[in-house]
Design a protein around this motif. Structure first.
Motif, short mmCIF file in Angstrom:
data_model
loop_
_atom_site.label_atom_id
_atom_site.label_comp_id
_atom_site.label_asym_id
_atom_site.label_seq_id
_atom_site.Cartn_x
_atom_site.Cartn_y
_atom_site.Cartn_z
N VAL A 291 0.80 -1.22 0.00
CA VAL A 291 0.00 0.00 0.00
C VAL A 291 0.84 1.27 0.00
N LEU A 292 2.13 1.14 0.19
CA LEU A 292 2.99 2.32 0.22
C LEU A 292 3.56 2.56 -1.17
N GLN A 293 3.34 3.72 -1.71
CA GLN A 293 3.79 4.02 -3.07
C GLN A 293 5.08 4.83 -3.03
N GLU A 294 6.07 4.37 -3.75
CA GLU A 294 7.35 5.09 -3.83
C GLU A 294 7.80 5.06 -5.28
N SER A 295 7.98 6.25 -5.86
CA SER A 295 8.28 6.30 -7.30
C SER A 295 9.61 6.98 -7.62
N ARG A 296 10.31 7.52 -6.59
CA ARG A 296 11.57 8.21 -6.85
C ARG A 296 12.64 7.20 -7.29
N LEU A 297 13.41 7.57 -8.31
CA LEU A 297 14.52 6.72 -8.79
C LEU A 297 15.78 7.56 -8.91
N PHE A 298 16.90 6.99 -8.52
CA PHE A 298 18.18 7.69 -8.55
C PHE A 298 19.19 6.86 -9.35
N PRO A 299 19.43 7.20 -10.61
CA PRO A 299 20.36 6.40 -11.42
C PRO A 299 21.79 6.57 -10.92
N PRO A 300 22.65 5.57 -11.13
CA PRO A 300 24.05 5.70 -10.68
C PRO A 300 24.77 6.76 -11.50
N PRO A 301 25.67 7.53 -10.88
CA PRO A 301 26.41 8.55 -11.64
C PRO A 301 27.23 7.89 -12.76
N ALA A 302 27.31 8.55 -13.90
CA ALA A 302 27.99 7.98 -15.08
C ALA A 302 29.45 7.66 -14.78
N ASP A 303 30.14 8.53 -14.02
CA ASP A 303 31.56 8.27 -13.75
C ASP A 303 31.73 7.07 -12.81
N PHE A 304 30.72 6.84 -11.96
CA PHE A 304 30.78 5.67 -11.09
C PHE A 304 30.60 4.39 -11.92
N VAL A 305 29.66 4.42 -12.85
CA VAL A 305 29.40 3.25 -13.70
C VAL A 305 30.67 2.84 -14.44
N LYS A 306 31.39 3.84 -14.95
CA LYS A 306 32.60 3.55 -15.75
C LYS A 306 33.63 2.74 -14.97
N GLN A 307 33.80 3.05 -13.68
CA GLN A 307 34.86 2.39 -12.90
C GLN A 307 34.37 1.15 -12.15
N ALA A 308 33.08 0.84 -12.22
CA ALA A 308 32.51 -0.22 -11.38
C ALA A 308 32.96 -1.61 -11.83
N ASN A 309 33.05 -2.51 -10.86
CA ASN A 309 33.41 -3.91 -11.15
C ASN A 309 32.35 -4.58 -12.01
N VAL A 310 31.08 -4.29 -11.75
CA VAL A 310 30.00 -4.67 -12.66
C VAL A 310 29.48 -3.36 -13.23
N SER A 311 29.79 -3.11 -14.49
CA SER A 311 29.60 -1.78 -15.08
C SER A 311 28.40 -1.77 -16.02
N GLY A 312 27.30 -1.20 -15.53
CA GLY A 312 26.12 -1.01 -16.38
C GLY A 312 25.19 -2.21 -16.39
N MET A 313 23.95 -1.96 -16.76
CA MET A 313 22.90 -2.98 -16.74
C MET A 313 23.22 -4.14 -17.69
N ALA A 314 23.89 -3.87 -18.80
CA ALA A 314 24.19 -4.95 -19.76
C ALA A 314 25.14 -5.97 -19.13
N ALA A 315 26.11 -5.50 -18.34
CA ALA A 315 27.06 -6.40 -17.69
C ALA A 315 26.35 -7.26 -16.64
N TYR A 316 25.45 -6.63 -15.88
CA TYR A 316 24.65 -7.37 -14.90
C TYR A 316 23.79 -8.42 -15.59
N GLN A 317 23.14 -8.01 -16.67
CA GLN A 317 22.24 -8.92 -17.39
C GLN A 317 23.00 -10.10 -17.98
N ALA A 318 24.23 -9.84 -18.44
CA ALA A 318 25.04 -10.92 -19.01
C ALA A 318 25.35 -11.98 -17.94
N LEU A 319 25.66 -11.55 -16.72
CA LEU A 319 25.90 -12.49 -15.63
C LEU A 319 24.63 -13.29 -15.30
#
Length: 656
Positions: free
Chosen positions: A9-37
Motif C-alpha cells: 500500500v505504500l507508493q514510492e516512485s523516486r529513482l536515482f540512477p548511478p552517476p555515469a563516472d561511477f558506472v565507468k569504474q565499477a566492477n560490474v559496469s552497467g545494466m548490460a554487464a549485470y544482465q550478461a551475468l
C-alpha cells in the motif's frame, strides 16, 4: 494464511540512477554487464557457479562436482574440492601486499591500532598453534565470546586455519544464553576476555562465562582462554583458565593450514531472538567464502584503495561475512570499532569516517534513525568526502531515513546498497549493484546474478507484479545454510516446508515486486497484520509513520481485536521529548490521521505508545516479541538480559 497476497500500500516512485563516472569504474559496469551475468546463470547454472569458484578461491584440490542435489534440501557445493578459509584470507596476500594495513582498530576511548597482513598472518598462526596445544582438532567446536577487537578476528581465523568449527556469541548475551549454546554446539574450548568497553562503560565478560560453565551440562569444555582487555580482576580457575598472552607465549608464528572439503562446517551461528531451543545455523567453508568475496566485489565494488567499514558486531552474521572473512579475502583495509555510535557524542561515526578516510560505509537502519534523532545536521560538520558507497543491513530501511542517508551523509553522490539477506543465506541475495542499478528508496531492488528469487502465494504460485506475497528462493546458492546444527528435521520444516512441496527456500519475509521487478521487503511473514481481512505489512506502516516530520523511529505490531480481527499497535520515538497527557493524545491523533492519509484508513494505528527509545538488543535489533507482549497487555516473562535499555518497557505500557 487467509488470503493469497499481502497488500502493498505504500507508493514510492523516486529513482536515482548511478552517476555515469561511477558506472565507468565499477566492477560490474552497467545494466548490460549485470544482465550478461544473470543470463549466464540462467542458461548454465552449475557452469556459472563453477567458473566463479575456480576464478575466485584458491583450491588445494580442485573440485569436480559443482552442486550435489542428491539429498535435497541438504545441498552440497564443490564437495570434492579441498581448501582452507584462513589460507584464502591471509596467505594469498603475503607475496603481493604483506605490508598493507589489514585492520584499523579504533577502541571505545578513541585509541587506534593498525595491523598489516603479514603481522595478522603470524598472530593467527601463533594462536592456531596455541589451540592445537590445547588439543583442539579438526571438527571440534570452539565458542567465542569476545569484544570487538583485532583479537576476535584472530581467534576466528585461527579456528578456520586448523579446521575447528567456531561459534561466536554476541558479547551482550547472558550466561544462560551462553550455556545453552555451549551445550548445543558441544564446545570443547571457550575464548573470551575479562571484559569490554562500550560507551565509556566497562562490561564484564569472563564472569558470564564462569556462570555459564557452573550451570552444568558444559563438561566438554576443557580450556578457557581469556584476552586481557580491561585489566579488571577476574576469577581464573586453574588449570582450566589461561590468559591469552600466556597461551601464545613460545608458540611458533607459522602454522600449516588444515585442508578440508569445501563442505566442512566453518561455523555455527545461533540466530538471535529465537524462542525455545537455540537454532544453530551451520555454514560451509567453500560456498560461504565464495559468496563473501563475490559480494565484496559486486555489491561493495571493492577497490584496492578502499577503506571499508562494516559497523556490525562479529556476534552476528554480518560481522562474520563482512568483517572476519569477506574483506580480508579480497585484501581490503577495514575498520574494526569497539564503541557505540553516540559516544562520546553523536558525531562518533562521522568523525571516524573523516579520520580514517572511510570510502565504503555499511550500517543498520536502526543506527541511521537513531543518528537522525541525535543530530540531523551533524554529518555536515565533518569531512565525509572520502565516502563513495553507503550500505544498509539488518532490516528494511524506510524511505525517509534512506533519503537522509543519501543526501546528508552521502552528499547525493554515493549509491546506497540496501542489502537483503539473513543469517541463513550467508551473504547478500538481493541488493542494488552500485554501478548498475537505479536506486529506489526503501527497495533492495534486484537479485544478484545466480540468485533465483520469486514472490508466491501460500500455494507456491507466483503472484503478479505490483502485488505482495511470500519471498522464496527457487534454486540453491553456494553460501546457503547447510542444516540446523544437530536438528536436520527442524531445518527442513523451517526452510523447505511441505506447503511448498519442499522445493523452495522459504525466507520468512513478505515482499512485493513493482512493475520494474524491484523487490521491497514488507517485514516478516509473522509480522503481517490481518486487519478486517486486509493483509498489511508492518514495514509499510512504520515507513509511513517515520515519514512524519515529528517521528524519529517507529515499530508496529499486531494485537487481537474483537472488531477487526487484528489491530495496529504502534510504538513511536519522537524527535522531541516524549509527550504525556493531553499533548500525547493530540500527537497520537495527528499521527493516526497522517497514516490514514499516507496509506489509507485501514492502516490507522488503534493505539500509539511513546517512548524515549524502542526496546533493542545491544546490537540495535528491535525486540518485536516484547512489543507484541506490551501491545496485548501481557506481563513480560521473556528474558530481557540482552536489552540495551530495559527501563523504557515501563514507558511503553502507557497508551496515548
Amino acid at each position: 494464511m487467509t488470503s493469497a497476497t499481502i497488500e502493498s500500500v505504500l507508493q514510492e516512485s523516486r529513482l536515482f540512477p548511478p552517476p555515469a563516472d561511477f558506472v565507468k569504474q565499477a566492477n560490474v559496469s552497467g545494466m548490460a554487464a549485470y544482465q550478461a551475468l544473470c543470463d549466464e546463470a540462467q542458461s548454465d547454472f552449475e557452469g556459472f557457479w563453477g567458473r566463479l569458484a575456480r576464478e575466485t578461491l584458491l583450491w588445494h584440490k580442485p573440485f569436480g562436482t559443482v552442486l550435489d542435489e542428491s539429498n535435497a534440501p541438504f545441498y552440497k557445493w564443490f564437495p570434492d574440492g579441498e581448501l582452507n578459509v584462513s589460507y584464502n584470507c591471509l596467505d594469498r596476500h603475503l607475496k603481493t601486499q604483506p605490508d598493507k594495513t589489514a585492520i584499523i582498530f579504533e577502541a571505545d576511548d578513541g585509541s587506534v591500532t593498525r595491523i598489516n597482513y603479514k603481522d595478522l598472518y603470524h598472530r593467527v598462526c601463533q594462536f592456531a598453534n596455541a589451540l592445537k596445544a590445547h588439543g583442539v582438532q579438526k571438527g571440534d567446536r570452539v565458542l567465542i565470546y569476545m569484544p570487538m577487537s583485532i583479537e576476535v578476528v584472530v581467534a576466528m581465523q585461527a579456528c578456520a586455519r586448523i579446521a575447528a568449527t567456531h561459534s561466536v556469541v554476541f558479547g551482550g548475551f547472558s550466561a544462560k544464553s551462553l550455556q545453552e549454546r555451549i551445550i548445543d554446539a558441544g564446545a570443547t574450548e571457550v575464548i573470551t576476555a575479562d571484559g569490554q568497553f562500550r560507551g565509556g562503560r566497562e562490561i564484564p565478560l569472563k564472569p558470564a562465562v564462569d556462570e555459564a560453565l557452573a550451570m552444568g551440562g558444559c563438561e566438554k569444555v576443557k580450556n578457557v582462554i581469556v584476552y586481557k582487555r580491561t585489566g579488571s580482576a577476574v576469577n581464573m580457575a586453574s588449570p582450566r583458565d589461561k590468559w591469552w598472552h600466556d597461551a601464545v607465549r613460545g608458540q611458533a608464528d607459522l602454522c600449516e593450514p588444515t585442508w578440508v572439503s569445501a563442505e566442512h562446517p566453518l561455523f555455527i551461528l545461533y540466530t538471535s531472538g529465537s524462542t525455545g531451543k537455540p537454532k544453530g545455523v551451520q555454514h560451509s567453508s567453500g560456498g560461504f567464502l565464495l559468496h563473501a568475496m563475490l559480494t565484496m566485489k559486486w555489491v561493495f565494488d571493492h577497490k584496492p584503495s578502499d577503506v571499508f567499514w562494516c559497523t556490525a558486531d562479529v556476534g552476528w552474521v554480518t560481522g562474520h561475512t563482512y568483517i572476519t572473512y569477506g574483506p580480508l579475502a579480497v585484501g581490503a583495509t577495514e575498520i574494526v570499532f569497539e564503541g557505540v555510535p553516540t559516544y562520546p557524542d553523536a558525531g562518533r561515526f562521522w568523525k571516524l569516517i573523516q579520520d580514517h578516510r572511510v570510502s565504503v560505509f555499511y550500517t543498520a537502519p536502526t543506527a541511521i534513525r537513531s543518528l537522525i534523532k541525535a543530530g540531523h545536521d551533524l554529518p555536515t560538520k565533518y569531512d565525509l568526502s572520502s565516502l563513495r558507497i553507503l550500505g544498509t543491513v539488518g532490516e528494511p530501511i524506510n524511505p525517509e531515513a534512506w533519503m537522509w542517508y543519501y543526501n546528508t551523509v552521502g552528499g547525493s553522490r554515493c549509491p546506497i546498497v540496501d542489502t537483503w539477506w539473513q543469517t541463513e543465506t550467508g551473504g547478500h541475495l538481493i541488493s542494488p549493484l552500485p554501478g548498475v542499478t537505479s536506486l529506489k528508496p526503501g527497495s533492495c531492488t534486484l537479485p544478484l546474478p545466480g540468485i533465483m528469487t520469486d514472490i508466491v502465494d501460500e500455494t507456491g504460485q507466483s503472484v503478479e507484479r505490483g502485488k505482495g506475497g511470500i519471498l522464496v528462493i527457487k534454486r540453491p546458492w553456494p553460501s546457503m545454510i547447510r542444516t540446523i546444527w544437530g536438528d536436520p528435521d527442524r531445518f527442513k520444516k523451517n526452510y523447505y516446508p511441505e506447503d511448498f512441496k519442499g522445493k523452495y527456500y522459504l525466507a520468512g519475509d513478505g515482499a512485493s515486486r513493482d512493475l520494474n521487478g524491484y523487490y521491497t521487503i514488507m517485514g516478516r511473514i509473522d509480522d503481517v497484520l490481518n486487519v478486517s481481512g486486509h493483509r498489511l505489512g508492518t514495514m509499510e506502516i512504520e515507513s509511513a509513520l517515520v515519514a512524519n516530520p515529528l517521528v524519529a523511529e517507529a515499530a508496529v505490531v499486531g494485537r487481537p481485536d474483537e472488531m477487526t480481527g487484528e489491530a495496529v499497535s504502534a510504538f513511536v520515538v519522537l524527535k522531541q521529548a516524549r509527550p504525556t497527557g493531553e499533548a500525547g493524545h493530540k500527537i497520537a491523533e495527528d499521527l493516526r490521521n497522517w497514516v490514514a492519509k499516507e496509506i489509507g484508513p485501514i492502516a490507522k494505528p488503534k493505539d500509539i505508545r511513546f517512548g524515549d527509545n524502542l526496546p533493542k538488543t545491544r546490537s540495535g535489533k528491535i525486540m518485536r516479541r516484547l512489543l507484541r507482549s506490551l501491545a496485548k497487555g501481557e506481563e513480560i516473562k521473556q528474558d530481557v538480559s540482552t536489552l540495551e535499555n530495559p527501563a523504557i518497557l515501563e514507558q511503553l505500557k502507557q497508551v496515548s
